[in-house]
Design a protein around this motif. Sequence first.
Motif, PDB file in Angstrom:
ATOM      1  N   LEU A   1       8.052  28.184  48.646  1.00 42.09           N
ATOM      2  CA  LEU A   1       8.845  29.278  49.508  1.00 42.09           C
ATOM      3  C   LEU A   1      10.052  29.526  48.552  1.00 42.09           C
ATOM      4  N   VAL A   2      10.172  31.375  48.752  1.00 41.33           N
ATOM      5  CA  VAL A   2      11.268  32.086  48.722  1.00 41.33           C
ATOM      6  C   VAL A   2      12.521  32.297  49.683  1.00 41.33           C
ATOM      7  N   PRO A   3      13.692  31.357  49.837  1.00 41.78           N
ATOM      8  CA  PRO A   3      14.191  31.851  50.840  1.00 41.78           C
ATOM      9  C   PRO A   3      15.196  33.419  50.986  1.00 41.78           C
ATOM     10  N   ALA A   4      15.224  33.718  52.294  1.00 40.29           N
ATOM     11  CA  ALA A   4      15.741  35.037  52.408  1.00 40.29           C
ATOM     12  C   ALA A   4      17.252  35.114  51.415  1.00 40.29           C
ATOM     13  N   ARG A   5      17.608  36.232  51.461  1.00 41.50           N
ATOM     14  CA  ARG A   5      18.268  36.902  50.762  1.00 41.50           C
ATOM     15  C   ARG A   5      20.262  36.046  51.230  1.00 41.50           C
ATOM     16  N   CYS A   6      21.030  35.072  50.230  1.00 42.14           N
ATOM     17  CA  CYS A   6      21.920  35.124  51.006  1.00 42.14           C
ATOM     18  C   CYS A   6      23.125  35.527  49.557  1.00 42.14           C
ATOM     19  N   THR A   7      23.807  35.149  50.099  1.00 44.53           N
ATOM     20  CA  THR A   7      25.245  35.515  49.104  1.00 44.53           C
ATOM     21  C   THR A   7      25.427  34.651  48.362  1.00 44.53           C
ATOM     22  N   GLY A   8      25.916  34.498  47.599  1.00 38.91           N
ATOM     23  CA  GLY A   8      26.044  33.225  46.261  1.00 38.91           C
ATOM     24  C   GLY A   8      26.691  31.921  46.356  1.00 38.91           C
ATOM     25  N   GLN A   9      27.033  31.140  45.429  1.00 39.05           N
ATOM     26  CA  GLN A   9      28.191  30.547  45.428  1.00 39.05           C
ATOM     27  C   GLN A   9      29.748  31.617  44.661  1.00 39.05           C
ATOM     28  N   GLU A  10      30.431  31.219  45.145  1.00 41.96           N
ATOM     29  CA  GLU A  10      31.946  31.469  44.038  1.00 41.96           C
ATOM     30  C   GLU A  10      31.922  31.726  43.280  1.00 41.96           C
ATOM     31  N   CYS A  11      32.677  32.911  42.443  1.00 41.12           N
ATOM     32  CA  CYS A  11      32.478  32.381  40.603  1.00 41.12           C
ATOM     33  C   CYS A  11      33.188  31.566  40.347  1.00 41.12           C
ATOM     34  N   GLY A  12      34.174  31.226  40.474  1.00 42.01           N
ATOM     35  CA  GLY A  12      35.647  29.991  39.768  1.00 42.01           C
ATOM     36  C   GLY A  12      35.786  30.909  38.864  1.00 42.01           C
ATOM     37  N   CYS A  13      35.892  32.023  38.257  1.00 46.16           N
ATOM     38  CA  CYS A  13      36.768  32.645  37.149  1.00 46.16           C
ATOM     39  C   CYS A  13      38.473  32.840  37.503  1.00 46.16           C
ATOM     40  N   LYS A  14      39.891  32.943  36.391  1.00 47.53           N
ATOM     41  CA  LYS A  14      40.543  33.094  37.053  1.00 47.53           C
ATOM     42  C   LYS A  14      40.720  34.122  37.544  1.00 47.53           C
ATOM     43  N   LYS A  15      40.337  35.731  37.660  1.00 48.21           N
ATOM     44  CA  LYS A  15      40.369  36.858  38.559  1.00 48.21           C
ATOM     45  C   LYS A  15      40.365  36.532  40.455  1.00 48.21           C
ATOM     46  N   LYS A  16      39.570  34.713  40.484  1.00 45.47           N
ATOM     47  CA  LYS A  16      39.957  34.839  41.939  1.00 45.47           C
ATOM     48  C   LYS A  16      38.811  35.495  42.674  1.00 45.47           C
ATOM     49  N   CYS A  17      37.523  36.498  42.435  1.00 48.04           N
ATOM     50  CA  CYS A  17      36.704  38.020  41.868  1.00 48.04           C
ATOM     51  C   CYS A  17      36.400  37.766  44.036  1.00 48.04           C
ATOM     52  N   PHE A  18      35.910  37.120  44.399  1.00 47.52           N
ATOM     53  CA  PHE A  18      36.318  36.822  46.181  1.00 47.52           C
ATOM     54  C   PHE A  18      36.354  37.083  47.254  1.00 47.52           C
ATOM     55  N   ARG A  19      38.541  36.525  46.409  1.00 44.31           N
ATOM     56  CA  ARG A  19      39.745  36.779  47.297  1.00 44.31           C
ATOM     57  C   ARG A  19      39.641  38.573  46.630  1.00 44.31           C
ATOM     58  N   LEU A  20      39.335  38.878  46.116  1.00 36.25           N
ATOM     59  CA  LEU A  20      39.202  40.421  45.717  1.00 36.25           C
ATOM     60  C   LEU A  20      38.617  41.221  47.277  1.00 36.25           C
TER      61      LEU A  20
END
Length: 379
Positions: A54-73
């Motif tokens: 079983l392959v789940p549906a497409r979903c956004t993955g986990q945060e990157c955790g880098c210094k730039k905090k890309c998910f907050r940009l």
Amino acid sequence: MACSSSSLKSYFEEAIDNNDIRKKGVKRTAEYKRNIIKMAKVKGLEHKNHVNKLVPARCTGQECGCKKKCFRLVSDNTFIEAVNQMNGFNTKNEQDVFLQGLIMRKDVQRRRGRKDEPGRREAMFVYHVRDSGKLVAVCKKAFLSIYCVSESSVKRLCQLILLGKSPSDERGKHKPSSAKDATILADIHSHISSFPVHQTHYGDVDIYYLSGELTVKKMHEMFVDKYADRNVSYHYYHKYFKSHFSLKFGRPSVDTCVICEEKSIKLKSCLNDTAKRVATAELLVHKRRSKKFYLTLKRASQLCIERDDFVALSFDYMQNISLPKIPVQDMYYLRQLTVPVFSVHNLKTSEAVFYIYHEGQAKKGPNESELLTQSYYVD
């Protein structure tokens, strides 16, 4: 996290019309399992892969955790828009072209001096995410999570950028290792076509057949003797024969015509050119008359369906029955009683009436045919 809410079942229920009955010989490639899995991957639907996992549906993955905090940009709507945009494409090529446009190539700005440099990079890549019509630079891990793609897919796109090529989906387009060369296929086709083909005389549909003494096994043995350097198994030869030729072996038992047999024997015998031309012309006229008869019969059947005031009858003697029916060889040739069977077929009602009598009661001739037909009219 943004996920695809559509399911594989609901998508294909809308895509395939259930009222469309499958016709013989018509391929429905969209219903093949491999194509269903491909489409489910493109649309980001939950599905089972080739190993039934079983392959789940497409979903956004986990945060990157880098210094730039890309998910907050980027804004929160960007995650939903990214998943919907990936699911909106119809092919993998469209997805790859879109993702390749978000990857920018840059020259390496600084290199460290090393003795051995086997893994020297040719260039570096900058990854972007569309946020309200603007391109926002993010790290590679954030790019993979937002657009829900694998690292191997992005690595392939980067290699194509270095080569200056556009992405192209090559899945299922590679030549299989067991595929035969075109010259071998041409030899098989020409070998099967070299056998004389006969055509049936009676019936609305023409049936083509080979000699009853032949079989696919014998034909394959002849092919191996003629083409000793060709590595073609019996299974492959039989499969090609079935898929490319619609031929039977042996003439149908009911397909017997005295005139056709007589003219065919004359053409095969040692006659002069004039006699052969006469026999050919007589055979051609006979076949044209036969074709005209069956066209008339077909036209009458159609009129019976279209008109209420039209009735058509067809009558003929069927194959004689010999009595008694004994499998003993000595008694087989001692049977003297023949039972003719006269049939009258009503093309309007599709009903048939059979008149059976033995030769001690009446003969088999035009007078008997007329009496039986009159009996049908009276009844």
